[in-house]
Design an enzyme around this catalytic site. Structure first.
Site, mmCIF file in Angstrom:
data_model
loop_
_atom_site.group_PDB
_atom_site.id
_atom_site.type_symbol
_atom_site.label_atom_id
_atom_site.label_comp_id
_atom_site.label_asym_id
_atom_site.label_seq_id
_atom_site.Cartn_x
_atom_site.Cartn_y
_atom_site.Cartn_z
ATOM 1 N N CYS A 119 23.801 -55.322 -17.177
ATOM 2 C CA CYS A 119 24.646 -55.370 -15.670
ATOM 3 C C CYS A 119 24.810 -53.964 -15.070
ATOM 4 O O CYS A 119 24.929 -53.677 -14.019
ATOM 5 C CB CYS A 119 26.072 -55.833 -15.868
ATOM 6 S SG CYS A 119 26.060 -57.655 -16.442
ATOM 7 N N HIS A 252 29.831 -53.308 -9.809
ATOM 8 C CA HIS A 252 29.076 -54.715 -10.329
ATOM 9 C C HIS A 252 30.110 -55.909 -10.241
ATOM 10 O O HIS A 252 31.304 -56.007 -10.319
ATOM 11 C CB HIS A 252 28.950 -54.401 -11.930
ATOM 12 C CG HIS A 252 28.593 -55.817 -12.531
ATOM 13 N ND1 HIS A 252 27.425 -56.553 -12.088
ATOM 14 C CD2 HIS A 252 29.031 -56.303 -13.629
ATOM 15 C CE1 HIS A 252 27.390 -57.476 -13.004
ATOM 16 N NE2 HIS A 252 28.258 -57.237 -13.895
ATOM 17 N N ASN A 282 28.062 -63.705 -11.366
ATOM 18 C CA ASN A 282 27.481 -62.508 -11.879
ATOM 19 C C ASN A 282 26.007 -62.358 -11.914
ATOM 20 O O ASN A 282 25.525 -63.407 -12.717
ATOM 21 C CB ASN A 282 28.125 -62.248 -13.384
ATOM 22 C CG ASN A 282 27.877 -60.765 -13.906
ATOM 23 O OD1 ASN A 282 26.935 -60.284 -13.622
ATOM 24 N ND2 ASN A 282 28.481 -60.765 -15.207
#
Ligand code: UT7
Length: 325
Positions: A119, A252, A282
């Site tokens: 990520c 993020h 996500n």
């Protein structure tokens, strides 16, 4: 040699198949896995995610996002002299997804490679591209985050499968006389490698180990909140700026509670945080450039504003890029 690198265009892409929390809950219920729209929204802020159809790879999503960024920057694919793709869900073991993207864009010859920092991948990729542009080895780079996390989700594990989605985001990063990227900061600590991982690999023609995502959500949550504050303070200090100078925090997009907590620690009002996790979940390395592109296109992010991009994820990895848009 140019002094700076600067983002001249952004793009993003979500595959058309959208599943609301209710859609996903109904799908999981057929396999005896129980979840609810209420639980997912309350714990994560996610309302929907997009899943790519079978046969659609990270490079396909990446190319769509890249085309958007090229149009926005007024460049054509022929101007590109570097392609970096951040992904943990590449089309193949090799060649790189970046090589696929290059070919699909109809160009050849420029360096193209992937960066694997889960990520935090886009922050890593942007850091590498910035260094290459500032030292003169590239003048017009495509930096992309692209993921098909749906391929590595365990749909029997409700603690993870409700959290992730597929998508891509891209920027064109060019050499410039004016900033641009002001400061970067990236880190990894492999002792936390087990708290978020896909512990499988290909060996002897078969998959060995566990080829689906595993996560200790609470351990990730605790580490994330601490390192996101630290890295933001580091890039601000490197640029000689303070929290109050930041126009937009573009973190993020994993969990709304992590974003709110980071904003509180940095004393930034929630109105200065770009949040898109509600609409796509996500998307790992794609989430930061996706959120950036949404905020550029809806007019929130304006030229000249100070943006703090920051990521955290498997590895454990984390980092930030402070830039003048
Ligand atoms: O890209 C970086 C990667 N990841 C992250 O940033 C994730 C970081 N972590 C998190 O976001 C949170 O830890 C989660 C959203 C993953 C979990 O939230 P939590 O508040 O830490 O929940 P929990 O794990 O403590 O679980 C609470 C309860 C449990 O039930 P009991 O034991 O209290 O009866 C779980 O079994 O919620 C249950 N639960 C669910 N219930 C309905 C876990 N997943 C679900 C679900 N639906 N999908």
């Amino acid at each position: 040699m140019s002094l700076y690198s600067r983002i001249t265009g952004t793009g993003s892409y979500l595959p058309p198949r959208r599943l609301s929390n209710a859609d996903l809950a109904a799908q999981l219920a057929r396999d005896g896995v129980e979840t609810s729209d209420e639980w997912i929204i309350e714990r994560t802020g996610i309302r929907a995610r997009h899943f790519a159809d079978p046969g659609v790879g990270a490079s396909d999503l990446a190319v769509q996002a890249a085309r958007g960024a090229l149009v926005a920057s007024g460049r054509s694919a022929a101007d590109i002299d570097l392609i970096i793709v951040a992904t943990s869900t590449p089309d193949m073991v090799f060649p790189s997804t970046a090589s696929m993207v290059q070919h699909k864009l109809g160009i050849a010859g420029c360096p193209a490679f992937d960066v694997q920092a889960v990520c935090t991948g886009f922050v890593y990729a942007l850091t590498v591209a910035d260094a290459m542009v500032r030292t003169g080895s590239a003048r017009c780079a495509l930096v992309i985050g692209a993921e098909v996390f749906s391929r590595i989700l365990d749909f029997k594990d409700r603690t993870t499968c409700v959290l992730f989605g597929d998508g891509a985001g891209a920027v064109v990063l060019e050499s410039a006389e004016q900033p641009g990227v002001l400061a970067t900061d990236i880190h990894a600590d492999g002792k936390h490698r087990d708290i978020l991982c896909v512990p499988g690999h290909v060996a002897g023609g078969a998959v060995t180990g566990h080829p689906l995502l595993r996560m200790d959500g609470q351990a990730v949550f605790k580490l994330a909140v601490g390192v996101l504050e630290q890295t933001a303070r580091t890039t601000l200090a490197r640029a000689g700026l303070s929290e109050g100078d930041v126009d937009w925090l573009i973190p993020h997009q994993a969990n709304i509670r992590i974003m709110q907590s980071t904003a509180r620690k940095l004393k930034l009002p929630e109105g200065k945080v770009v949040v898109t996790v509600d609409s796509h979940g996500n998307t790992s390395a794609a989430s930061i450039p996706l959120a950036l592109d949404v905020a550029v296109r809806d007019g929130r992010v304006q030229r000249g504003q100070l943006l703090m991009l920051e990521g955290v994820g498997g590895g454990f990895t984390w980092g930030s890029v402070l830039l003048r848009y």
